[in-house]
Scaffold this active site. Structure first.
Site, PDB file in Angstrom:
ATOM      1  N   THR A 154       4.294   2.484   5.587  1.00  0.00           N
ATOM      2  CA  THR A 154       2.905   2.012   5.676  1.00  0.00           C
ATOM      3  C   THR A 154       2.149   2.905   6.655  1.00  0.00           C
ATOM      4  O   THR A 154       2.704   3.306   7.679  1.00  0.00           O
ATOM      5  CB  THR A 154       2.832   0.532   6.129  1.00  0.00           C
ATOM      6  N   ARG A 173      -6.388  -2.896   8.844  1.00  0.00           N
ATOM      7  CA  ARG A 173      -7.033  -4.209   8.815  1.00  0.00           C
ATOM      8  C   ARG A 173      -6.595  -5.121   9.952  1.00  0.00           C
ATOM      9  O   ARG A 173      -7.398  -5.775  10.584  1.00  0.00           O
ATOM     10  CB  ARG A 173      -6.777  -4.895   7.470  1.00  0.00           C
ATOM     11  N   GLY A 192       0.837  -1.211   0.000  1.00  0.00           N
ATOM     12  CA  GLY A 192       0.000   0.000   0.000  1.00  0.00           C
ATOM     13  C   GLY A 192       0.863   1.248   0.000  1.00  0.00           C
ATOM     14  O   GLY A 192       1.913   1.277   0.633  1.00  0.00           O
ATOM     15  N   ASP A 237      -0.088   1.960   8.526  1.00  0.00           N
ATOM     16  CA  ASP A 237      -0.632   1.143   9.617  1.00  0.00           C
ATOM     17  C   ASP A 237       0.147   1.201  10.938  1.00  0.00           C
ATOM     18  O   ASP A 237      -0.380   0.824  11.976  1.00  0.00           O
ATOM     19  CB  ASP A 237      -0.723  -0.322   9.180  1.00  0.00           C
ATOM     20  N   ASP A 283       2.386  -0.796  12.052  1.00  0.00           N
ATOM     21  CA  ASP A 283       2.230  -2.131  12.648  1.00  0.00           C
ATOM     22  C   ASP A 283       3.511  -2.965  12.582  1.00  0.00           C
ATOM     23  O   ASP A 283       3.457  -4.181  12.596  1.00  0.00           O
ATOM     24  CB  ASP A 283       1.089  -2.882  11.930  1.00  0.00           C
ATOM     25  N   ASP A 319       4.820  -5.042   6.033  1.00  0.00           N
ATOM     26  CA  ASP A 319       5.282  -6.377   6.447  1.00  0.00           C
ATOM     27  C   ASP A 319       5.360  -7.374   5.291  1.00  0.00           C
ATOM     28  O   ASP A 319       6.299  -8.158   5.196  1.00  0.00           O
ATOM     29  CB  ASP A 319       4.418  -6.921   7.595  1.00  0.00           C
ATOM     30  N   ARG A 347       0.914  -4.896  -5.789  1.00  0.00           N
ATOM     31  CA  ARG A 347       0.996  -6.164  -5.062  1.00  0.00           C
ATOM     32  C   ARG A 347       1.286  -7.213  -6.126  1.00  0.00           C
ATOM     33  O   ARG A 347       0.750  -7.141  -7.233  1.00  0.00           O
ATOM     34  CB  ARG A 347      -0.302  -6.437  -4.335  1.00  0.00           C
TER      35      ARG A 347
HETATM   36  P1  ATP Z   1       0.807  -2.584   3.565  1.00  0.00           P
HETATM   37  O1  ATP Z   1       1.193  -2.799   5.008  1.00  0.00           O
HETATM   38  O2  ATP Z   1       0.658  -1.156   3.236  1.00  0.00           O
HETATM   39  O3  ATP Z   1      -0.334  -3.449   3.107  1.00  0.00           O
HETATM   40  P2  ATP Z   1       2.649  -4.536   2.573  1.00  0.00           P
HETATM   41  O4  ATP Z   1       4.076  -4.424   2.166  1.00  0.00           O
HETATM   42  O5  ATP Z   1       2.357  -5.342   3.802  1.00  0.00           O
HETATM   43  O6  ATP Z   1       2.079  -3.066   2.680  1.00  0.00           O
HETATM   44  P3  ATP Z   1       1.532  -6.633   0.914  1.00  0.00           P
HETATM   45  O7  ATP Z   1       0.613  -6.586  -0.243  1.00  0.00           O
HETATM   46  O8  ATP Z   1       1.191  -7.486   2.066  1.00  0.00           O
HETATM   47  O9  ATP Z   1       1.789  -5.119   1.346  1.00  0.00           O
HETATM   48  O10 ATP Z   1       2.963  -7.124   0.372  1.00  0.00           O
HETATM   49  C1  ATP Z   1       3.556  -6.523  -0.774  1.00  0.00           C
HETATM   50  C2  ATP Z   1       4.064  -7.591  -1.701  1.00  0.00           C
HETATM   51  O11 ATP Z   1       5.105  -8.327  -1.055  1.00  0.00           O
HETATM   52  C3  ATP Z   1       3.044  -8.654  -2.100  1.00  0.00           C
HETATM   53  O12 ATP Z   1       2.206  -8.218  -3.141  1.00  0.00           O
HETATM   54  C4  ATP Z   1       3.949  -9.786  -2.541  1.00  0.00           C
HETATM   55  O13 ATP Z   1       4.424  -9.582  -3.845  1.00  0.00           O
HETATM   56  C5  ATP Z   1       5.143  -9.653  -1.581  1.00  0.00           C
HETATM   57  N1  ATP Z   1       5.008 -10.641  -0.489  1.00  0.00           N
HETATM   58  C6  ATP Z   1       4.175 -10.596   0.575  1.00  0.00           C
HETATM   59  N2  ATP Z   1       4.305 -11.689   1.353  1.00  0.00           N
HETATM   60  C7  ATP Z   1       5.230 -12.472   0.741  1.00  0.00           C
HETATM   61  C8  ATP Z   1       5.814 -13.750   1.042  1.00  0.00           C
HETATM   62  N3  ATP Z   1       5.467 -14.438   2.134  1.00  0.00           N
HETATM   63  N4  ATP Z   1       6.765 -14.234   0.189  1.00  0.00           N
HETATM   64  C9  ATP Z   1       7.135 -13.543  -0.903  1.00  0.00           C
HETATM   65  N5  ATP Z   1       6.621 -12.331  -1.231  1.00  0.00           N
HETATM   66  C10 ATP Z   1       5.692 -11.801  -0.433  1.00  0.00           C
END
Ligand code: ATP
Length: 326
Positions: free
Chosen positions: A129, A175, A14, A131, A133, A106, A75
């Site tokens: 982020t 969330r 995000g 969040d 978190d 994360d 994503r």
């Molecule tokens: P936000 O906290 O704002 O949602 P985020 O970094 O947690 O941001 P995610 O969509 O959860 O957002 O993760 C970003 C991208 O990281 C995912 O679309 C995916 O490509 C990659 N990713 C997430 N988890 C994994 C995993 N366990 N192994 C490999 N790649 C991952």
């Protein structure tokens, strides 16, 4: 100093206000240390697709104050699979990138950790982020702007709630984390906070509406969007209307306005400090850590620990919210 000549930089997950300030800080610090930066558009998806381009000093002029991310974000389902990460690695080699800086949350760090373990590419993460978190930093880049956006919106909702003697259920983002909800709840004098995933449910609110002060002219309840059974402001609104039909209850979902806008001074400063720290950490040989600030000191936390949600809410804070809005 490790031999790093070309850092790949991307934003992922995000978007969050302050990501651009972090991008600028990374580029300017790298150039200061005679290291090149290759921008990667749309996070891991762009990495797999080879969407790489060189970034210079001028490419980040006048972006500090802009929300969103000039590198775009996405994503990527493909990157979750080993074949996707292999394809990303081929592109990294093709563009002679020898280290990465990932700005995200994360999920982004889970991906970064897997990539670092599988291919040995050093990666440093910046917590970007709204969040707040992540373990390993007091605040994430974007959180301060988001909570200020929320309190500005809720103050406006309070005006209309007060004029009409209404109860407003206001849903905020987060969330898996009530970090936005509790802080903005305190700062807006909310009569109730509901954080489904932390088991702070509707019971307290019902008790308050039944037994609390009856002559309140307006009431604001902040709800963290959640995935539990009671979650969702509309569902909570439905339950409140059913149990307290005499109250004029309305629901407002703040939604994506919480992600946008010009970053606050706190977010810009955090982004500048962490952007510098990330580049210098790579040059010092760090390879699988998130840069954060705890008690005003820059610290590095291994990805596996940083991704453990820092979402526990101190019960004393909730007590303060309750006591002050009596
Ligand atoms: P936000 O906290 O704002 O949602 P985020 O970094 O947690 O941001 P995610 O969509 O959860 O957002 O993760 C970003 C991208 O990281 C995912 O679309 C995916 O490509 C990659 N990713 C997430 N988890 C994994 C995993 N366990 N192994 C490999 N790649 C991952």
């Amino acid at each position: 100093m490790a031999q790093i000549k070309n850092i790949g930089l991307f934003t992922s997950g995000g978007d969050a206000p302050g990501m651009n300030a972090a991008i600028r800080a990374v580029i300017r610090t790298a150039l200061f240390h005679d290291v090149e930066v290759t921008g990667i558009r749309r996070g891991y998806e762009g990495m797999i697709n080879g969407d790489f381009f060189p970034m210079g000093r001028r490419s980040v002029s006048n972006i500090m104050q802009r929300g969103g991310t000039i590198l775009k974000t996405a994503r990527s389902a493909q990157f979750r699979r080993p074949e996707g990460r292999q394809a990303a690695y081929e592109q990294i080699k093709k563009f002679n990138v020898d280290a990465l800086i990932a700005i995200g949350g994360d999920g982004t760090f889970r991906g970064a950790n897997a990539f670092n373990e599988e291919f040995g590419i050093p990666v440093i993460g910046l917590p970007g982020t709204i969040d707040n978190d992540l373990a390993g930093t007091d605040f994430t880049i974007g959180y301060d702007t988001a909570i200020n956006t929320v309190i500005n919106a809720v103050d406006k909702i309070r005006d209309t709630a007060e004029s009409h003697d209404r109860l407003f259920i206001v849903e905020v983002m987060g969330r898996d984390s009530g970090m936005i909800a509790w802080r903005t709840g305190m700062a807006t004098g909310a009569e109730g906070i509901i954080i489904p995933d932390a088991n702070i449910g509707v019971d307290k609110l019902f008790d308050r509406l039944e037994n609390g002060r009856k002559n309140k002219t307006s009431r604001i309840v902040i709800v963290a969007e959640g995935e539990g059974e009671e979650s969702g402001a509309f569902e909570i609104g439905r339950q409140v209307k059913e149990k307290f039909p005499h109250l004029d209850t309305r629901v407002s979902i703040l939604g994506h306005i919480q992600r946008g806008g010009s970053p606050t001074c706190m977010d810009r400063v955090l982004a500048c400090r962490l952007g510098v720290a990330a580049v210098e950490a790579l040059l010092e040989g760090y390879k699988g850590d998130m840069a954060g600030i705890i008690n005003n000191q820059v610290v590095f936390t291994p990805f596996e620990q940083a991704i453990k949600h820092n979402s526990e809410i101190n019960p004393n804070l909730l007590r303060i919210v309750e006591m002050l809005s009596l």
